[in-house]
Each structure stands twice: as structure tokens, then as C-alpha cells.
Design a protein around this motif. Structure first.
Motif, mmCIF file in Angstrom:
data_model
loop_
_atom_site.group_PDB
_atom_site.id
_atom_site.type_symbol
_atom_site.label_atom_id
_atom_site.label_comp_id
_atom_site.label_asym_id
_atom_site.label_seq_id
_atom_site.Cartn_x
_atom_site.Cartn_y
_atom_site.Cartn_z
ATOM 1 N N ALA A 151 0.855 -1.177 0.000
ATOM 2 C CA ALA A 151 0.000 0.000 0.000
ATOM 3 C C ALA A 151 0.893 1.230 0.000
ATOM 4 C CB ALA A 151 -0.914 0.017 1.216
ATOM 5 N N ALA A 152 0.645 2.144 -0.932
ATOM 6 C CA ALA A 152 1.489 3.327 -1.065
ATOM 7 C C ALA A 152 1.210 4.322 0.062
ATOM 8 C CB ALA A 152 1.240 3.998 -2.410
ATOM 9 N N VAL B 211 8.227 4.433 -5.533
ATOM 10 C CA VAL B 211 7.866 4.562 -4.123
ATOM 11 C C VAL B 211 6.498 3.934 -3.871
ATOM 12 C CG1 VAL B 211 7.260 6.216 -2.311
ATOM 13 C CG2 VAL B 211 9.307 6.581 -3.697
ATOM 14 N N GLY B 212 5.576 4.124 -4.793
ATOM 15 C CA GLY B 212 4.233 3.593 -4.640
ATOM 16 C C GLY B 212 4.114 2.115 -4.921
ATOM 17 N N GLU B 213 5.164 1.516 -5.466
ATOM 18 C CA GLU B 213 5.116 0.086 -5.807
ATOM 19 C C GLU B 213 6.209 -0.694 -5.092
ATOM 20 O OE1 GLU B 213 2.873 -1.474 -7.229
ATOM 21 O OE2 GLU B 213 1.784 -0.110 -8.565
ATOM 22 N N CYS B 214 6.532 -0.266 -3.892
ATOM 23 C CA CYS B 214 7.465 -1.002 -3.047
ATOM 24 C C CYS B 214 8.858 -1.098 -3.663
ATOM 25 C CB CYS B 214 6.929 -2.401 -2.747
ATOM 26 S SG CYS B 214 7.441 -3.030 -1.150
ATOM 27 N N GLY B 215 9.201 -0.117 -4.491
ATOM 28 C CA GLY B 215 10.530 -0.074 -5.078
ATOM 29 C C GLY B 215 10.683 -0.817 -6.382
ATOM 30 N N PHE B 216 9.664 -1.574 -6.782
ATOM 31 C CA PHE B 216 9.754 -2.354 -8.016
ATOM 32 C C PHE B 216 9.377 -1.512 -9.230
ATOM 33 C CE2 PHE B 216 8.827 -5.677 -4.832
ATOM 34 C CZ PHE B 216 9.873 -6.547 -5.092
ATOM 35 N N ASP B 217 10.000 -1.809 -10.368
ATOM 36 C CA ASP B 217 9.433 -1.437 -11.650
ATOM 37 C C ASP B 217 8.425 -2.526 -11.998
ATOM 38 O OD1 ASP B 217 10.870 0.951 -12.113
ATOM 39 O OD2 ASP B 217 12.626 -0.207 -12.709
ATOM 40 N N ILE B 218 7.326 -2.126 -12.642
ATOM 41 C CA ILE B 218 6.197 -3.044 -12.801
ATOM 42 C C ILE B 218 6.136 -3.591 -14.221
ATOM 43 C CG2 ILE B 218 3.709 -3.331 -12.586
ATOM 44 C CD1 ILE B 218 5.205 -2.769 -9.950
ATOM 45 N N PHE B 219 6.264 -4.913 -14.341
ATOM 46 C CA PHE B 219 5.932 -5.584 -15.600
ATOM 47 C C PHE B 219 4.448 -5.926 -15.578
ATOM 48 C CE2 PHE B 219 5.718 -9.178 -18.568
ATOM 49 C CZ PHE B 219 6.365 -8.619 -19.670
ATOM 50 N N GLU B 220 4.007 -6.540 -14.503
ATOM 51 C CA GLU B 220 2.577 -6.685 -14.230
ATOM 52 C C GLU B 220 2.377 -6.890 -12.741
ATOM 53 O OE1 GLU B 220 -1.399 -9.321 -15.254
ATOM 54 O OE2 GLU B 220 0.235 -9.220 -16.700
ATOM 55 N N ARG B 221 1.591 -6.002 -12.147
ATOM 56 C CA ARG B 221 1.206 -6.205 -10.749
ATOM 57 C C ARG B 221 -0.173 -6.842 -10.710
ATOM 58 N NH1 ARG B 221 0.930 -2.253 -5.366
ATOM 59 N NH2 ARG B 221 -0.296 -3.728 -4.133
ATOM 60 N N ASP B 222 -0.282 -7.920 -9.963
ATOM 61 C CA ASP B 222 -1.564 -8.594 -9.792
ATOM 62 C C ASP B 222 -1.597 -9.173 -8.384
ATOM 63 O OD1 ASP B 222 -3.908 -9.970 -9.877
ATOM 64 O OD2 ASP B 222 -3.345 -11.337 -11.492
ATOM 65 N N ASP B 223 -2.275 -8.485 -7.483
ATOM 66 C CA ASP B 223 -2.390 -8.985 -6.113
ATOM 67 C C ASP B 223 -3.426 -10.093 -5.998
ATOM 68 O OD1 ASP B 223 -0.437 -7.266 -5.359
ATOM 69 O OD2 ASP B 223 -1.588 -6.202 -3.839
ATOM 70 N N GLY B 224 -4.058 -10.426 -7.122
ATOM 71 C CA GLY B 224 -4.903 -11.609 -7.172
ATOM 72 C C GLY B 224 -6.177 -11.521 -6.373
ATOM 73 N N MET B 225 -6.636 -10.332 -6.087
ATOM 74 C CA MET B 225 -7.824 -10.185 -5.258
ATOM 75 C C MET B 225 -8.750 -9.142 -5.869
ATOM 76 S SD MET B 225 -7.957 -12.072 -2.511
ATOM 77 C CE MET B 225 -8.844 -11.139 -1.273
#
Length: 562
Positions: free
Chosen positions: A105-106, A126-140
């Protein structure tokens, strides 16, 4: 084989350590993860830092205990300023990418205060926990009367499903996580009575194969060196799986329930409270546990089959020769053991996780196929990755609270650690309200070594204690035993040492402090306690000796001196 230049960090969600055949499950065969274990090292005593998705992951991504980073519950923001895996690795020239779940959570308020725009490169990281995003899917993507649990949940996956003909406003629920009756009615996977039904989806379109393909797609286009966090959603609930996995397992394949009537009759209000949670009561029923275990084991088998797809791809493309692979889980699942469900307590079913590490370098040949019972924590992953990327974790020991496993993987010593620590903040849970606890009281801490595990409750309730050598199933609580008072005292000593660690001082390294004190007094002109100038080398007093000045003592204020 050569030194690894890439890192593939695979995390499953809610995968128990003892539900893999390489960890001893007699009926659930996981040959692909077993194959990785035969090429690497398997750890038998890996402990998470919190038995809940969000805080556990934040500890893994920061290399810091929950007490340090402060994101103590799901959707509690990780505060701006906490360095994460991406920050550390990018500083060393390694990209850091996400494919899958973080539960991050940012810190929107912190970003606003600092003027960080979320659509900027820095703001997005900063909003993505330091990752660069290829695909974010929290599955919910559940939805209730107050709206969606996660507005961003399963967006791309739902788009993919609609493109495959799964018509719905939320195919994640209606197809991937639900069954179907003969009249075309959706049988929601949220209801445990439906867990033994097959999900209404082609197996290849379900979440685990989909995410495997996305991971492969990332690796195919990646330019190294890179770290890819391939973070799977399953075998986390909803407990439902497509065929052929839905029909693979039955009661003859289940491990016996680990529980006792003495536990059920416990006098401990917090332990009893978690047993009495809806999921605890549900999985205390044999009929419900049987339905859920069919799905849970099927989901794990599907995960292992997808590891076979992934590992075959890595071997085909030569990536197995230059990529460090780590496989673990963010926590386990009680599955009815100790009369509980979910993961929010401190028995081994929840806090001990599988950990398999494959290092392609020749230096790791001596440890291939071996196991270790060393006390390892999930905060050890990030220091390991820093060292793989060419950094020195020792220079970050004021920030990273774990220890690199790389020396151990290459035949060296295990981390020096007397105990492991796990924390849980249940301030937001209904149990805290039922017990009338202030949020400051709604926290508990686990401290454990090879022999003992103790649980401390900030609520003032007595501790719990387990003899891990003689009672490995943790069925007898010795927290009130007079004969074990000395053991509890020793464990409290360990907990107090841990609590006094200097975790908040992250802006200046220990190395810098040591350097400053060893340079000698006066290098920057501060001289304290010096009586005569001859006490110090002339170079330290040069700015203060041999100087001339006008005599201003008799002048009128505001007028030039004589």
C-alpha cells in the motif's frame, strides 16, 4: 556455470512448508520443486517475520523486521523513505521488476508531503514497493457492499479472461474462483462448501499458468542484469482449483490434523480467540477441512507443474546457467491444525516456510542437494541479493537486519543468529475488540531457537512456550509451567536484546561511525577536554595557534578597535 548475473525470486502465497514432497509430504508429489532442491540447497528452518501477507512481504522487500518498517497489517502503507529491494539493487546496476503480487500500500500522504507525483518514475517506484512493474496482480478482486477490496486487483487478468470469452464484469470471481452448477449458477469459491468443485475455467487460463507465462514473457525481453520477483497468488484462498487438479486428491492423501483436545480447552484468551474465529471454527469441522484440502493440494500440484514449465524454459534458454533462483512463501496455512485456519498465529504451520535456493556458480557445487537446519529468516533474502549483485551487505548493516546466505550456499558459515523473531499486530481484528484491547496491547511477538519457542503478548496475558525438541507438533503449552520458568526467562532475555537493537538509525552507516571515531580527535576542529596545545599533534591545533588579532577589549560597542 558462472557467477549468477540475474535473480529470479519466486514467492508463493500461503504455501505450507510440509506440503512439498521434498519436505516430506507422502502423497503430494512436487517433482519440479524437488528437482530444484536437488540442484541447490533446501532450508528446513526458514521463518517469516509476520504471519500475514502485507507485513511479511514488507519485511522481505526491505530486509527489516516489522517493528522497523512499521507496515504491520495488510494495507498499512510502507512509509516513504524505507529503502526496498529495488532501491538497493538499482544502486548496484541491477534492474528490479515485479510480476505478480506485493500487497504493497502506497504512503500517499507521505508522497503528497514530499511532492512526489505517483505518475513520475520515482513516485511510481515509491508507490510500488521499489519495483518497476511488468505486471502487478495482487490476485484479489472481491466486492462487497462498500465496494471493491482492491480497485487495482486482477485488472489485466480480467481483461485477459474477457478476451478469452469469459463474459462477466468480474471473471476473476465468476470463472477463475467459482464453480458452476447444472443450471449455470455461479457457485462462489468464497463459500467453503464449494471448495471441492472444479473452478469454471480452462486450466490453462487459470491464475497460476497465466502468471507463469507473464514471468516467461518478462525474462524473454529482459536486459540484464535483472531481478524478477515472480510472485504467485496461489495456493492462497479462495480455495478452488480447475480440473484436472480438483479431482486429484482425497482423504487418503491428507495429512492427519495436528491438534489436541487440550489445545481446544486452553485457558489462553488470545489463542482461544483465534480458534473461535470463523475460519478456525470452519476448519475445525472435518467435512469442511476435507473439501478445502482437496483444493489446497490441487492448487499446490498446479503450482509445481508450472514450475516445471518455467524451469524447462530456463534450461532451454540458458538462463539456468546465470540466474540465482529462490523459491519460498510469504507464510503458511493452518488448514485446521491446532483448531485454526488461515495463518495468523505462531505455530510452525504458519511461520515456517519452504526455502529452496539454487546458485549456478561453481562455488556452490559443494552444497548442491544438501539441506540445512540453520536459523534463517526471510529478511536474509535481500542481503543475499545485494551480495549477488556485487554489493557488500556488511556496509548496509545499519539498514538491512538480515544476513546474506551466499557464503553458506558456497560452503561457508551459516548466519550467526541465536533466535528468530516473528511479530503480529492484530489491532484491526475483531478479536482485539472482543478482548477490549487498545491497539498498543494488540500485538504479540514470537522468539524461537532450535529448542524452544515462546510467544509474548502485549495484552498482559501470560506467555506461551513450546518445547520444539520433545514436542515438535507444538501440542503442549508450557507457558504456565513452573518447571519451565528459567526457560521463559532466557527467551525473554533474547526478546529484550532484539527489542533494543538500533533499528531506527538508518541515515548513517555503522562504518561511518567507526571511521569517524578512528580518525582521531580534532580532524574537523572540535577539541574538547584539551588543556594544553602540546597535548595534540601540531596538525590538529594548527588552525588555533600562531594566530594574531586586534585587542577589542577596551573598545566601545559598535566602534572600530584601536
Amino acid at each position: 556455470m558462472a557467477a549468477p548475473k540475474n535473480i529470479l525470486f519466486i514467492m508463493f502465497d500461503q504455501l505450507r512448508w510440509d506440503y512439498l514432497s521434498c519436505y516430506g509430504h507422502p502423497h503430494l508429489k512436487t517433482p519440479n520443486l524437488d528437482r530444484l532442491a536437488s540442484k541447490g540447497m533446501r532450508f528446513d528452518r526458514c521463518t517469516i517475520q509476520s504471519p500475514l501477507c502485507g507485513p511479511s512481504r514488507m519485511s522481505t522487500y526491505t530486509g527489516r523486521y516489522v517493528h522497523s518498517h512499521g507496515a504491520s497489517w495488510n494495507n498499512v502503507p510502507l512509509k516513504v523513505g524505507e529503502l526496498t529491494m529495488g532501491d538497493h539493487l538499482r544502486d548496484l546496476g541491477m534492474g528490479c521488476w515485479l510480476v505478480g503480487k506485493t500487497h504493497m500500500a502506497a504512503d500517499a500522504e507521505g508522497m503528497r508531503r514530499l511532492g512526489l507525483e505517483q505518475d513520475s518514475v520515482i513516485g511510481a517506484r515509491v508507490g510500488e514497493c521499489g519495483f518497476d512493474i511488468f505486471e502487478r496482480d495482487d490476485g484479489m478482486r472481491p466486492e462487497g457492499p462498500d465496494g471493491l477490496y482492491d480497485e487495482g486487483g486482477a485488472l489485466k487478468y480480467n481483461e485477459y479472461l474477457r478476451g478469452k470469452g469469459y463474459e462477466s464484469d468480474n471473471p476473476w470471481h465468476d470463472y477463475a474462483n467459482s464453480g458452476l452448477d447444472d443450471d449455470g449458477n455461479v457457485l462462489s469459491g468464497w463459500f467453503l462448501e464449494n471448495s471441492d468443485r472444479p473452478a469454471n475455467i480452462r486450466e490453462d487460463d487459470s491464475e497460476t499458468p497465466y502468471l507463469t507465462r507473464r514471468g516467461i514473457e518478462f525474462i524473454e525481453q529482459a536486459e540484464g542484469p535483472w531481478c524478477c520477483h515472480l510472485s504467485y497468488i496461489k495456493p492462497h484462498w479462495p480455495y478452488i482449483v480447475p480440473e484436472p487438479y480438483a479431482s486429484m486428491y482425497g482423504p487418503q492423501d491428507f495429512l492427519p490434523r495436528v491438534a489436541s483436545e487440550t489445545e481446544r480447552e486452553t485457558d489462553h484468551p488470545v489463542f482461544k480467540g483465534f480458534q473461535n474465529a470463523p475460519i478456525g471454527k470452519a476448519l475445525a469441522r472435518d467435512d469442511v477441512r476435507e473439501k478445502v484440502l482437496r483444493a489446497y493440494m490441487g492448487l499446490i500440484k498446479q503450482c509445481d507443474d508450472q514450475m516445471g514449465v518455467l524451469f524447462d524454459f530456463l534450461e532451454r534458454t540458458g538462463r539456468m546457467e546465470d540466474t540465482l533462483i529462490v523459491v519460498t512463501s510469504d507464510h503458511g496455512d493452518f488448514m485446521g491444525d491446532h483448531w485454526m485456519g488461515e495463518k495468523t498465529f505462531f505455530h510452525e504451520a504458519s511461520v515456517k516456510v519452504p526455502l529452496i535456493v539454487y546458485d549456478p556458480s561453481p562455488e556452490a557445487d559443494a552444497t548442491r542437494g544438501t539441506t540445512s537446519d540453520a536459523l534463517v529468516e526471510c529478511i536474509d533474502f535481500l542481503p543475499t541479493f545485494v551480495e549477488v549483485a556485487g554489493g557488500d551487505p556488511a556496509k548496509l548493516d545499519h539498514i538491512l537486519e538480515g544476513q546474506s546466505l551466499l557464503p553458506m550456499l558456497r560452503g561457508g558459515a551459516a548466519p550467526e543468529r541465536e533466535v528468530v523473531v516473528c511479530e503480529y499486530d492484530y489491532s484491526s481484528s475483531p478479536l482485539a475488540g472482543r478482548l477490549g484491547l487498545h491497539p498498543d496491547q494488540s500485538r504479540m511477538f514470537m522468539v524461537a531457537n532450535q529448542d524452544w519457542k515462546m510467544i509474548h503478548f502485549e495484552s498482559g496475558h501470560r506467555p506461551m512456550l513450546f518445547d520444539l525438541r520433545n514436542d515438535p507438533q507444538e501440542l503442549e503449552d508450557l507457558g504456565a509451567s513452573a518447571a519451565h520458568a528459567d526457560v521463559r526467562a532466557r527467551m525473554y532475555d533474547h526478546l529484550h536484546v532484539w527489542a533494543r537493537r538500533p533499528a531506527a538509525r538508518t541515515t548513517m552507516s555503522n562504518e561511518a561511525f567507526v571511521k569517524e571515531r578512528t580518525l582521531g580527535a580534532g580532524r574537523t576542529g572540535v577539541l574538547i577536554g584539551i588543556v594544553e596545545e602540546t597535548e595534540l599533534p601540531q596538525e590538529l591545533t594548527a588552525k588555533y595557534t600562531g594566530r594574531k588579532a586586534k585587542d577589542m577589549r577596551g573598545t566601545t560597542p559598535g566602534t572600530p578597535g584601536e
